[in-house]
Design an enzyme around this catalytic site. Structure first.
Site, PDB file in Angstrom:
ATOM      1  N   HIS A 122      -0.333   1.090  -0.495  1.00 53.89           N
ATOM      2  CA  HIS A 122       1.101   1.327  -0.276  1.00 53.89           C
ATOM      3  C   HIS A 122       1.869   0.032  -0.058  1.00 53.89           C
ATOM      4  O   HIS A 122       2.943   0.030   0.533  1.00 53.89           O
ATOM      5  CB  HIS A 122       1.309   2.255   0.931  1.00 53.89           C
ATOM      6  CG  HIS A 122       0.876   3.666   0.671  1.00 53.89           C
ATOM      7  ND1 HIS A 122       0.515   4.534   1.683  1.00 53.89           N
ATOM      8  CD2 HIS A 122       0.705   4.362  -0.489  1.00 53.89           C
ATOM      9  CE1 HIS A 122       0.167   5.704   1.155  1.00 53.89           C
ATOM     10  NE2 HIS A 122       0.271   5.623  -0.159  1.00 53.89           N
ATOM     11  N   CYS A 130      12.023  -8.769  -4.690  1.00 49.65           N
ATOM     12  CA  CYS A 130      13.306  -8.618  -5.406  1.00 49.65           C
ATOM     13  C   CYS A 130      13.162  -7.511  -6.433  1.00 49.65           C
ATOM     14  O   CYS A 130      12.218  -7.526  -7.247  1.00 49.65           O
ATOM     15  CB  CYS A 130      13.687  -9.929  -6.107  1.00 49.65           C
ATOM     16  SG  CYS A 130      15.138  -9.735  -7.177  1.00 49.65           S
ATOM     17  N   CYS A 133      13.878  -9.576 -10.123  1.00 49.71           N
ATOM     18  CA  CYS A 133      12.959 -10.580 -10.714  1.00 49.71           C
ATOM     19  C   CYS A 133      11.565 -10.530 -10.092  1.00 49.71           C
ATOM     20  O   CYS A 133      10.688 -11.304 -10.472  1.00 49.71           O
ATOM     21  CB  CYS A 133      13.568 -11.977 -10.547  1.00 49.71           C
ATOM     22  SG  CYS A 133      13.513 -12.597  -8.851  1.00 49.71           S
ATOM     23  N   CYS A 159      17.543 -14.937  -7.708  1.00 51.99           N
ATOM     24  CA  CYS A 159      18.392 -14.359  -8.782  1.00 51.99           C
ATOM     25  C   CYS A 159      19.540 -13.511  -8.241  1.00 51.99           C
ATOM     26  O   CYS A 159      20.331 -12.969  -9.007  1.00 51.99           O
ATOM     27  CB  CYS A 159      17.531 -13.512  -9.730  1.00 51.99           C
ATOM     28  SG  CYS A 159      17.103 -11.899  -9.034  1.00 51.99           S
ATOM     29  N   GLY A 196      -9.007   7.267  10.164  1.00 52.59           N
ATOM     30  CA  GLY A 196      -7.643   7.291  10.698  1.00 52.59           C
ATOM     31  C   GLY A 196      -6.591   7.721   9.704  1.00 52.59           C
ATOM     32  O   GLY A 196      -5.516   7.116   9.617  1.00 52.59           O
ATOM     33  N   SER A 198      -4.741  11.426   7.876  1.00 49.71           N
ATOM     34  CA  SER A 198      -4.673  12.902   7.848  1.00 49.71           C
ATOM     35  C   SER A 198      -4.936  13.427   6.438  1.00 49.71           C
ATOM     36  O   SER A 198      -5.020  14.632   6.222  1.00 49.71           O
ATOM     37  CB  SER A 198      -3.293  13.359   8.339  1.00 49.71           C
ATOM     38  OG  SER A 198      -2.291  12.880   7.434  1.00 49.71           O
ATOM     39  N   ASN A 224     -12.034  10.147  12.716  1.00 49.26           N
ATOM     40  CA  ASN A 224     -10.647  10.548  12.947  1.00 49.26           C
ATOM     41  C   ASN A 224     -10.493  11.115  14.340  1.00 49.26           C
ATOM     42  O   ASN A 224     -11.433  11.741  14.858  1.00 49.26           O
ATOM     43  CB  ASN A 224     -10.279  11.651  11.944  1.00 49.26           C
ATOM     44  CG  ASN A 224      -9.144  11.233  11.022  1.00 49.26           C
ATOM     45  OD1 ASN A 224      -8.418  10.282  11.292  1.00 49.26           O
ATOM     46  ND2 ASN A 224      -8.988  11.951   9.930  1.00 49.26           N
ATOM     47  N   ALA A 243     -11.045   5.379  16.643  1.00 50.20           N
ATOM     48  CA  ALA A 243     -11.589   4.530  15.574  1.00 50.20           C
ATOM     49  C   ALA A 243     -12.196   3.258  16.146  1.00 50.20           C
ATOM     50  O   ALA A 243     -13.293   2.852  15.731  1.00 50.20           O
ATOM     51  CB  ALA A 243     -10.475   4.176  14.582  1.00 50.20           C
TER      52      ALA A 243
HETATM   53  N1  APR Z   1      -8.592   6.742  16.119  1.00 50.03           N
HETATM   54  C1  APR Z   1      -8.928   7.593  15.114  1.00 50.03           C
HETATM   55  N2  APR Z   1      -8.024   8.373  14.463  1.00 50.03           N
HETATM   56  C2  APR Z   1      -6.734   8.262  14.858  1.00 50.03           C
HETATM   57  C3  APR Z   1      -6.308   7.397  15.887  1.00 50.03           C
HETATM   58  C4  APR Z   1      -7.307   6.606  16.526  1.00 50.03           C
HETATM   59  N3  APR Z   1      -7.012   5.754  17.509  1.00 50.03           N
HETATM   60  N4  APR Z   1      -4.957   7.523  16.038  1.00 50.03           N
HETATM   61  C5  APR Z   1      -4.565   8.454  15.131  1.00 50.03           C
HETATM   62  N5  APR Z   1      -5.626   8.896  14.435  1.00 50.03           N
HETATM   63  C6  APR Z   1      -5.644   9.863  13.329  1.00 50.03           C
HETATM   64  C7  APR Z   1      -4.763  11.074  13.535  1.00 50.03           C
HETATM   65  O1  APR Z   1      -5.498  12.102  14.178  1.00 50.03           O
HETATM   66  C8  APR Z   1      -4.424  11.461  12.090  1.00 50.03           C
HETATM   67  O2  APR Z   1      -5.449  12.286  11.549  1.00 50.03           O
HETATM   68  O3  APR Z   1      -5.118   9.200  12.192  1.00 50.03           O
HETATM   69  C9  APR Z   1      -4.448  10.129  11.349  1.00 50.03           C
HETATM   70  C10 APR Z   1      -3.071   9.594  11.030  1.00 50.03           C
HETATM   71  O4  APR Z   1      -2.485  10.466  10.082  1.00 50.03           O
HETATM   72  P1  APR Z   1      -0.997  10.149   9.554  1.00 50.03           P
HETATM   73  O5  APR Z   1      -0.112   9.866  10.716  1.00 50.03           O
HETATM   74  O6  APR Z   1      -0.646  11.236   8.590  1.00 50.03           O
HETATM   75  O7  APR Z   1      -1.141   8.749   8.777  1.00 50.03           O
HETATM   76  P2  APR Z   1      -1.691   8.520   7.310  1.00 50.03           P
HETATM   77  O8  APR Z   1      -2.742   9.520   6.962  1.00 50.03           O
HETATM   78  O9  APR Z   1      -2.063   7.085   7.202  1.00 50.03           O
HETATM   79  O10 APR Z   1      -0.389   8.784   6.402  1.00 50.03           O
HETATM   80  C11 APR Z   1      -0.514   8.522   5.020  1.00 50.03           C
HETATM   81  O11 APR Z   1       1.852   8.929   4.788  1.00 50.03           O
HETATM   82  O12 APR Z   1       3.857   8.625   5.794  1.00 50.03           O
HETATM   83  C12 APR Z   1       3.078   8.195   4.733  1.00 50.03           C
HETATM   84  O13 APR Z   1       3.040   6.122   3.625  1.00 50.03           O
HETATM   85  C13 APR Z   1       2.751   6.732   4.861  1.00 50.03           C
HETATM   86  O14 APR Z   1       0.653   5.603   4.437  1.00 50.03           O
HETATM   87  C14 APR Z   1       1.253   6.702   5.100  1.00 50.03           C
HETATM   88  C15 APR Z   1       0.802   8.023   4.492  1.00 50.03           C
END
Ligand code: APR
Length: 265
Positions: A122, A130, A133, A159, A196, A198, A224, A243
């Site tokens: 991402h 920019c 350019c 630019c 980490g 979702s 997670n 994590a």
């Molecule tokens: N240790 C382990 N897991 C963790 C911790 C931790 N300390 N803190 C949070 N989590 C877990 C949460 O339980 C959840 O399952 O990390 C996950 C975070 O999920 P999201 O907040 O949805 O983040 P992510 O999956 O990275 O989102 C993906 O969505 O909003 C867009 O571009 C943004 O890159 C991002 C994408």
């Protein structure tokens, strides 16, 4: 937990091609909020603010929102430091256990922890790009120009085109190189660490699905705090918890098995 750590260590030592996919949850212990947990960024800011259409309607407005999130400490990447989970992945790479990290995060913490092979799925929020350019500029320089009132809508010094943070907004395509590399890695890996995230946002969430659908399927290890949206479909080993704690236990066991400087062939 120890039993699960032992199981994960065995899988990683037997695997020939381990890849990690990380999300915002690996950086929460560095002080950067994730998005969808209670108190996450989307509970404070409308995700629509991070859509490319909304940005193009009024770039200056987004830049001021982004600067406010930083100065208020709500979403301040610049002062975050890598945590033990980032360092553990970098160590796994230097031990020869991990091939690469594919990250959905834009905080540059994997690189600062020493990971070399990092796929920025991402983009990276420490750079501005920019839109005309494609010149890059450290985002701090742009934020300084906004904070000093020099410009409402930051412009490219080369630019004069409109500058955008070099992170992928909703509605924008994933950088083609990152997408291609991730597809190749998901096909080559025989073990995938999912840490980490979702797994609610595509195409990033497609990575564990693709790794699972190939023959033979990769083994997916999910680390997670809460089970991901796809854990029932893709996850073989689900380790629930912090994590940084889990990755610290993991790297300690791997170092014991391998010795400090092994480079697995
Ligand atoms: N240790 C382990 N897991 C963790 C911790 C931790 N300390 N803190 C949070 N989590 C877990 C949460 O339980 C959840 O399952 O990390 C996950 C975070 O999920 P999201 O907040 O949805 O983040 P992510 O999956 O990275 O989102 C993906 O969505 O909003 C867009 O571009 C943004 O890159 C991002 C994408």
């Amino acid at each position: 937990m120890d039993e699960q750590i032992e199981k994960v260590v065995d899988i990683l030592l037997q695997a020939k091609n381990v890849v990690a996919l990380t999300g915002a949850g690996i950086s929460t212990e560095s002080g950067i909020p994730d998005f969808r947990s209670p108190g996450g960024l989307w509970s404070k800011v409308d995700p629509g603010e991070f859509s490319i259409d909304r940005f193009l309607q009024n770039p200056g407005r987004f830049w001021r929102l982004s600067l406010n999130l930083k100065t208020s400490g709500e979403f301040d990447l610049a002062s975050a430091e890598p945590n033990p989970a980032h360092f553990a992945l970098a160590k796994m790479e230097s031990l020869g256990v991990l091939k690469c990290v594919i990250t959905q995060n834009v905080d540059n913490l994997h690189q600062r922890a020493g990971s070399v092979e990092v796929v920025e799925f991402h983009g990276n929020l420490l750079r501005a790009v920019c839109m005309k350019c494609k010149a890059l500029e450290p985002i701090q320089n742009v934020e300084d120009r906004i904070a000093s009132g020099q410009e409402e809508t930051p412009r490219c010094l080369m630019c004069g085109g409109i500058l955008k943070p070099d992170a992928i907004f909703f509605g924008e395509a994933i950088p083609s190189r990152a997408l291609m590399t991730s597809q190749i890695q998901s096909q080559k890996c025989d073990a995938l660490l999912v840490i980490g995230t979702s797994l609610q946002v595509f195409p990033a969430a497609q990575i564990p699905i693709a790794a699972k659908m190939k023959t033979p399927p990769a083994t997916v290890i999910e680390i997670n705090r809460d089970p991901s949206a796809l854990h029932k479909q893709v996850t073989d080993v689900l380790v629930i918890g912090s994590a940084s704690e889990i990755m610290t236990s993991l790297i300690e066991r791997l170092e014991k098995e391998l010795g400090e400087t092994s480079t697995l062939q």
